[in-house]
Write a protein that holds these residues in place. Structure first.
Motif, PDB file in Angstrom:
ATOM      1  N   HIS A 111     -19.911  14.495   0.168  1.00 39.93           N
ATOM      2  CA  HIS A 111     -20.648  15.452   0.404  1.00 39.93           C
ATOM      3  C   HIS A 111     -21.757  15.056  -1.167  1.00 39.93           C
ATOM      4  N   LYS A 112     -20.999  14.582  -1.867  1.00 40.02           N
ATOM      5  CA  LYS A 112     -22.347  14.178  -2.832  1.00 40.02           C
ATOM      6  C   LYS A 112     -23.228  12.626  -2.970  1.00 40.02           C
ATOM      7  N   THR A 113     -23.034  12.105  -2.364  1.00 38.77           N
ATOM      8  CA  THR A 113     -23.317  10.774  -2.262  1.00 38.77           C
ATOM      9  C   THR A 113     -24.315  10.877  -0.468  1.00 38.77           C
ATOM     10  N   GLY A 114     -23.888  11.754  -0.084  1.00 35.29           N
ATOM     11  CA  GLY A 114     -24.397  11.448   1.726  1.00 35.29           C
ATOM     12  C   GLY A 114     -23.470  10.506   2.391  1.00 35.29           C
ATOM     13  N   ASP A 115     -23.087   9.487   1.549  1.00 35.47           N
ATOM     14  CA  ASP A 115     -22.667   8.327   2.542  1.00 35.47           C
ATOM     15  C   ASP A 115     -21.085   8.328   3.404  1.00 35.47           C
ATOM     16  N   ALA A 116     -20.673   7.656   4.348  1.00 36.20           N
ATOM     17  CA  ALA A 116     -19.575   8.019   4.923  1.00 36.20           C
ATOM     18  C   ALA A 116     -18.303   7.567   4.292  1.00 36.20           C
ATOM     19  N   ILE A 117     -17.654   7.630   3.999  1.00 33.85           N
ATOM     20  CA  ILE A 117     -16.187   7.804   3.453  1.00 33.85           C
ATOM     21  C   ILE A 117     -15.481   6.389   3.316  1.00 33.85           C
ATOM     22  N   ASP A 118     -15.352   5.549   4.350  1.00 30.99           N
ATOM     23  CA  ASP A 118     -15.637   4.025   4.675  1.00 30.99           C
ATOM     24  C   ASP A 118     -16.331   3.549   3.517  1.00 30.99           C
ATOM     25  N   ASP A 119     -17.751   3.968   3.894  1.00 30.59           N
ATOM     26  CA  ASP A 119     -18.488   2.667   3.103  1.00 30.59           C
ATOM     27  C   ASP A 119     -18.040   2.868   1.743  1.00 30.59           C
ATOM     28  N   ILE A 120     -18.047   4.251   1.457  1.00 31.64           N
ATOM     29  CA  ILE A 120     -17.650   4.330  -0.362  1.00 31.64           C
ATOM     30  C   ILE A 120     -16.031   3.868  -0.717  1.00 31.64           C
ATOM     31  N   LYS A 121     -15.202   3.729   0.076  1.00 34.15           N
ATOM     32  CA  LYS A 121     -13.726   3.300   0.403  1.00 34.15           C
ATOM     33  C   LYS A 121     -14.446   1.163   0.212  1.00 34.15           C
ATOM     34  N   ALA A 122     -15.298   0.781   1.122  1.00 26.96           N
ATOM     35  CA  ALA A 122     -15.747  -0.014   1.065  1.00 26.96           C
ATOM     36  C   ALA A 122     -16.380  -0.701  -0.207  1.00 26.96           C
ATOM     37  N   TRP A 123     -16.820  -0.103  -1.034  1.00 27.65           N
ATOM     38  CA  TRP A 123     -17.449  -0.232  -1.821  1.00 27.65           C
ATOM     39  C   TRP A 123     -16.842  -0.248  -3.462  1.00 27.65           C
ATOM     40  N   PHE A 124     -15.554   0.450  -3.242  1.00 26.62           N
ATOM     41  CA  PHE A 124     -14.671   0.310  -4.471  1.00 26.62           C
ATOM     42  C   PHE A 124     -13.822  -0.747  -4.208  1.00 26.62           C
ATOM     43  N   HIS A 125     -13.342  -0.320  -3.230  1.00 26.61           N
ATOM     44  CA  HIS A 125     -12.635  -2.286  -2.669  1.00 26.61           C
ATOM     45  C   HIS A 125     -13.481  -3.556  -3.195  1.00 26.61           C
ATOM     46  N   ARG A 126     -14.769  -3.141  -2.697  1.00 19.47           N
ATOM     47  CA  ARG A 126     -15.330  -4.659  -3.476  1.00 19.47           C
ATOM     48  C   ARG A 126     -15.494  -4.992  -4.564  1.00 19.47           C
ATOM     49  N   THR A 127     -15.914  -3.214  -5.117  1.00 17.16           N
ATOM     50  CA  THR A 127     -16.373  -3.248  -6.625  1.00 17.16           C
ATOM     51  C   THR A 127     -14.890  -4.028  -7.959  1.00 17.16           C
ATOM     52  N   PHE A 128     -14.183  -3.320  -7.164  1.00 17.91           N
ATOM     53  CA  PHE A 128     -12.723  -3.663  -8.166  1.00 17.91           C
ATOM     54  C   PHE A 128     -12.262  -5.857  -7.934  1.00 17.91           C
ATOM     55  N   ASP A 177       0.661  -1.460   0.568  1.00 21.76           N
ATOM     56  CA  ASP A 177      -0.250   0.394  -0.108  1.00 21.76           C
ATOM     57  C   ASP A 177       0.737   1.548  -0.414  1.00 21.76           C
ATOM     58  N   ALA A 178       1.382   1.528  -1.066  1.00 22.88           N
ATOM     59  CA  ALA A 178       2.447   2.318  -0.670  1.00 22.88           C
ATOM     60  C   ALA A 178       1.977   4.170  -1.094  1.00 22.88           C
ATOM     61  N   ASN A 179       0.286   4.259  -1.140  1.00 26.28           N
ATOM     62  CA  ASN A 179      -0.652   5.184  -1.087  1.00 26.28           C
ATOM     63  C   ASN A 179      -0.364   6.019   0.368  1.00 26.28           C
ATOM     64  N   ASN A 180      -0.925   4.527   0.884  1.00 22.18           N
ATOM     65  CA  ASN A 180      -1.435   4.869   2.701  1.00 22.18           C
ATOM     66  C   ASN A 180      -2.238   4.696   2.877  1.00 22.18           C
ATOM     67  N   ASN A 181      -3.824   4.389   1.573  1.00 23.46           N
ATOM     68  CA  ASN A 181      -4.577   4.301   1.920  1.00 23.46           C
ATOM     69  C   ASN A 181      -5.809   3.518   1.973  1.00 23.46           C
ATOM     70  N   ASN A 182      -5.209   2.015   2.355  1.00 21.98           N
ATOM     71  CA  ASN A 182      -6.104   0.908   3.493  1.00 21.98           C
ATOM     72  C   ASN A 182      -5.981   0.603   1.672  1.00 21.98           C
ATOM     73  N   ILE A 183      -6.147   0.943   0.966  1.00 25.26           N
ATOM     74  CA  ILE A 183      -6.146  -0.241  -0.906  1.00 25.26           C
ATOM     75  C   ILE A 183      -5.284  -0.416  -1.334  1.00 25.26           C
ATOM     76  N   ASN A 184      -4.962  -1.651  -1.090  1.00 22.45           N
ATOM     77  CA  ASN A 184      -3.747  -2.216  -1.758  1.00 22.45           C
ATOM     78  C   ASN A 184      -3.313  -2.010  -2.944  1.00 22.45           C
ATOM     79  N   ASP A 185      -2.147  -2.152  -3.645  1.00 24.90           N
ATOM     80  CA  ASP A 185      -1.875  -1.314  -5.199  1.00 24.90           C
ATOM     81  C   ASP A 185      -2.036  -2.190  -6.181  1.00 24.90           C
ATOM     82  N   SER A 186      -2.716  -3.663  -5.784  1.00 26.00           N
ATOM     83  CA  SER A 186      -2.953  -4.282  -7.085  1.00 26.00           C
ATOM     84  C   SER A 186      -4.185  -3.706  -7.672  1.00 26.00           C
TER      85      SER A 186
END
Length: 72
Positions: free
Chosen positions: A55-72, A2-11
């Motif tokens: 701000h646009k969706t009204g969802d928590a950042i952690d929920d948005i990150k989790a959705w993107f993580h699941r989608t990839f 995780d080179a970006n330290n963003n809790n998302i695996n680089d791969s």
């Protein structure tokens, strides 16, 4: 790794870049008020981008990150 330290695996991030148009379409289906401009990601501005999505969706950042993580 995780080179970006963003809790998302680089791969995961590399795979995401390969199918970003598909993911953008899925994101727009989930959050119908998002536009292509909302989903334009600039390198190095991830925290700001997630904040704008929150701000646009009204969802928590952690929920948005989790959705993107699941989608990839």
């Amino acid at each position: 790794m995780d080179a970006n330290n963003n809790n998302i695996n680089d791969s995961t991030e590399l795979r995401a870049r390969g199918n970003w148009n598909e993911v953008k379409g899925q994101a727009k289906q989930k959050w119908s008020n998002l536009t292509d401009d909302d989903l334009t990601y600039e390198e190095g501005k991830q925290d700001e981008w997630f904040g704008q999505l929150q701000h646009k969706t009204g969802d928590a950042i952690d929920d948005i990150k989790a959705w993107f993580h699941r989608t990839f």
